[in-house]
Design a protein around this motif. Sequence first.
Motif, PDB file in Angstrom:
ATOM      1  N   PHE A 169      91.917  58.252  48.437  1.00 44.68           N
ATOM      2  CA  PHE A 169      92.330  58.037  49.825  1.00 44.68           C
ATOM      3  C   PHE A 169      91.495  58.884  50.776  1.00 44.68           C
ATOM      4  CE2 PHE A 169      95.901  56.648  47.307  1.00 44.68           C
ATOM      5  CZ  PHE A 169      96.342  55.522  47.961  1.00 44.68           C
ATOM      6  N   ALA A 170      91.208  60.116  50.393  1.00 44.44           N
ATOM      7  CA  ALA A 170      90.393  60.990  51.242  1.00 44.44           C
ATOM      8  C   ALA A 170      88.985  60.428  51.436  1.00 44.44           C
ATOM      9  CB  ALA A 170      90.330  62.387  50.647  1.00 44.44           C
ATOM     10  N   ASP A 171      88.458  59.792  50.387  1.00 43.63           N
ATOM     11  CA  ASP A 171      87.107  59.224  50.450  1.00 43.63           C
ATOM     12  C   ASP A 171      87.086  57.779  50.942  1.00 43.63           C
ATOM     13  OD1 ASP A 171      86.206  61.615  49.468  1.00 43.63           O
ATOM     14  OD2 ASP A 171      85.851  60.911  47.428  1.00 43.63           O
ATOM     15  N   ARG A 172      88.239  57.268  51.333  1.00 41.37           N
ATOM     16  CA  ARG A 172      88.362  55.885  51.818  1.00 41.37           C
ATOM     17  C   ARG A 172      87.907  54.873  50.773  1.00 41.37           C
ATOM     18  NH1 ARG A 172      85.860  56.713  57.946  1.00 41.37           N
ATOM     19  NH2 ARG A 172      87.122  58.549  58.482  1.00 41.37           N
ATOM     20  N   SER A 173      88.244  55.166  49.511  1.00 41.86           N
ATOM     21  CA  SER A 173      87.874  54.284  48.416  1.00 41.86           C
ATOM     22  C   SER A 173      89.006  53.327  48.041  1.00 41.86           C
ATOM     23  CB  SER A 173      87.482  55.116  47.183  1.00 41.86           C
ATOM     24  OG  SER A 173      86.349  55.914  47.466  1.00 41.86           O
ATOM     25  N   VAL A 174      90.088  53.353  48.805  1.00 49.10           N
ATOM     26  CA  VAL A 174      91.203  52.435  48.601  1.00 49.10           C
ATOM     27  C   VAL A 174      91.181  51.401  49.712  1.00 49.10           C
ATOM     28  CG1 VAL A 174      93.713  52.188  48.437  1.00 49.10           C
ATOM     29  CG2 VAL A 174      92.595  54.232  47.515  1.00 49.10           C
ATOM     30  N   ARG A 175      91.223  50.134  49.339  1.00 48.29           N
ATOM     31  CA  ARG A 175      91.276  49.072  50.350  1.00 48.29           C
ATOM     32  C   ARG A 175      92.746  48.783  50.644  1.00 48.29           C
ATOM     33  NH1 ARG A 175      91.523  43.574  51.279  1.00 48.29           N
ATOM     34  NH2 ARG A 175      90.100  42.823  52.887  1.00 48.29           N
ATOM     35  N   LYS A 176      93.134  49.020  51.896  1.00 51.17           N
ATOM     36  CA  LYS A 176      94.525  48.825  52.310  1.00 51.17           C
ATOM     37  C   LYS A 176      94.608  47.672  53.317  1.00 51.17           C
ATOM     38  CE  LYS A 176      94.638  53.168  53.585  1.00 51.17           C
ATOM     39  NZ  LYS A 176      95.096  54.444  54.159  1.00 51.17           N
ATOM     40  N   GLU A 177      95.604  46.860  53.143  1.00 47.32           N
ATOM     41  CA  GLU A 177      95.822  45.747  54.070  1.00 47.32           C
ATOM     42  C   GLU A 177      97.296  45.744  54.495  1.00 47.32           C
ATOM     43  OE1 GLU A 177      96.113  40.941  53.668  1.00 47.32           O
ATOM     44  OE2 GLU A 177      94.283  41.877  52.864  1.00 47.32           O
ATOM     45  N   TYR A 178      97.510  45.632  55.797  1.00 50.45           N
ATOM     46  CA  TYR A 178      98.866  45.629  56.346  1.00 50.45           C
ATOM     47  C   TYR A 178      99.158  44.305  57.038  1.00 50.45           C
ATOM     48  CZ  TYR A 178      99.054  50.762  55.775  1.00 50.45           C
ATOM     49  OH  TYR A 178      99.055  52.033  55.276  1.00 50.45           O
ATOM     50  N   GLU A 179     100.438  44.064  57.238  1.00 51.41           N
ATOM     51  CA  GLU A 179     100.875  42.902  58.003  1.00 51.41           C
ATOM     52  C   GLU A 179     101.828  43.387  59.087  1.00 51.41           C
ATOM     53  OE1 GLU A 179     103.903  39.333  57.005  1.00 51.41           O
ATOM     54  OE2 GLU A 179     102.073  39.329  55.781  1.00 51.41           O
ATOM     55  N   ALA A 180     101.717  42.806  60.270  1.00 53.44           N
ATOM     56  CA  ALA A 180     102.592  43.201  61.377  1.00 53.44           C
ATOM     57  C   ALA A 180     103.018  41.964  62.155  1.00 53.44           C
ATOM     58  CB  ALA A 180     101.884  44.178  62.307  1.00 53.44           C
ATOM     59  N   ILE A 181     104.220  42.004  62.704  1.00 60.44           N
ATOM     60  CA  ILE A 181     104.709  40.961  63.595  1.00 60.44           C
ATOM     61  C   ILE A 181     104.787  41.550  64.995  1.00 60.44           C
ATOM     62  CG2 ILE A 181     106.495  39.253  64.024  1.00 60.44           C
ATOM     63  CD1 ILE A 181     105.082  39.034  61.274  1.00 60.44           C
ATOM     64  N   ALA A 182     104.132  40.882  65.934  1.00 57.25           N
ATOM     65  CA  ALA A 182     104.041  41.382  67.305  1.00 57.25           C
ATOM     66  C   ALA A 182     103.914  40.188  68.242  1.00 57.25           C
ATOM     67  CB  ALA A 182     102.834  42.305  67.444  1.00 57.25           C
TER      68      ALA A 182
END
Length: 317
Positions: A169-182
């Motif tokens: 996580f510190a090295d940004r080696s994890v691909r994260k995807e979020y979903e939001a309702i707005a």
Amino acid sequence: MRRRTRIPAPPLPQRDGVDPVRVRLPMDGSWASVGEYLVERLSGAGPGVVRAMLDAGQVVGADGRAVAPDAPYEPGMFVWFHRELPAEVPVPFPVEVVHQDAHIVVADKPHFLATTPRGTHVTQTVLARLRTELGIPSLSAAHRLDRLTAGLVLFTVRPVERGAYQTLFADRSVRKEYEAIAPYDPSLALPRTVRSRILKERGIPAAREVEGEPNAVTRVELAEHRAALGRYRLVPETGQTHQLRVHLSALGIPILGDPLYPEVTAPVPPGDFRRPLQLLARRLEFTDPVTGAEHSFVSGRTLEAWRSPERWAGREA
């Protein structure tokens, strides 16, 4: 080079999935006894609380034996105790385990449940629950999600391996995807990458954007829309506090159910779970630093404002 002090293993077991508190006595000081130091050091616990714990034998040394209130002060000594836990309203939603092996546990966290003990949220946390439910006292969080955000959180099983996963996580080696309702704004050109500098000051609930070199980067895409609502796909490149919430608010489409952005609202009463923030950590992808396996995990949760907008509108009224 100064040698690092070896910290002994806790002589007390966890209680409700929560570790005992560890205190190390300073190397210099004029306290006559261990008790005198602890009474001063832990004065915020309330009048007589620390003295009563000492008298009851609830403060122990590295050997697990109770520390006498008048025991002579020993510089560098470690002591442990269990603090009185705050009364907490149970969060009535389960934690789902998406994946478990000898090295990691991936949990699908509900809204309103903190990731790790902090402040007034101690036993009502994902970590405390999973330690108890899975019988893994050594479980630790590799990263965190806001209490109001639902979705995937990575935990490590073996303390010696925790650093390797945190480094991802510190090295940004994890691909994260979020979903939001707005809200849906047809005039807002998407997709786009939002870059800004976000400042989060201690003691102030909301973060804010300030001038300066960007430290927060988010890719924002519109997945679909229905009338006045949009379902957004968010891919953060950085991990600043409240980053996604700040960026969507700055675009004029604040996430539904957000009590901080664009304006801080009055706190809801404890036990009011009617308005969950419509933000979900949908996907985690990374190469396992211990096994080399390629992982891709997806949350099984859905956001209520999209699944049932009429019900959500009724709750918002």
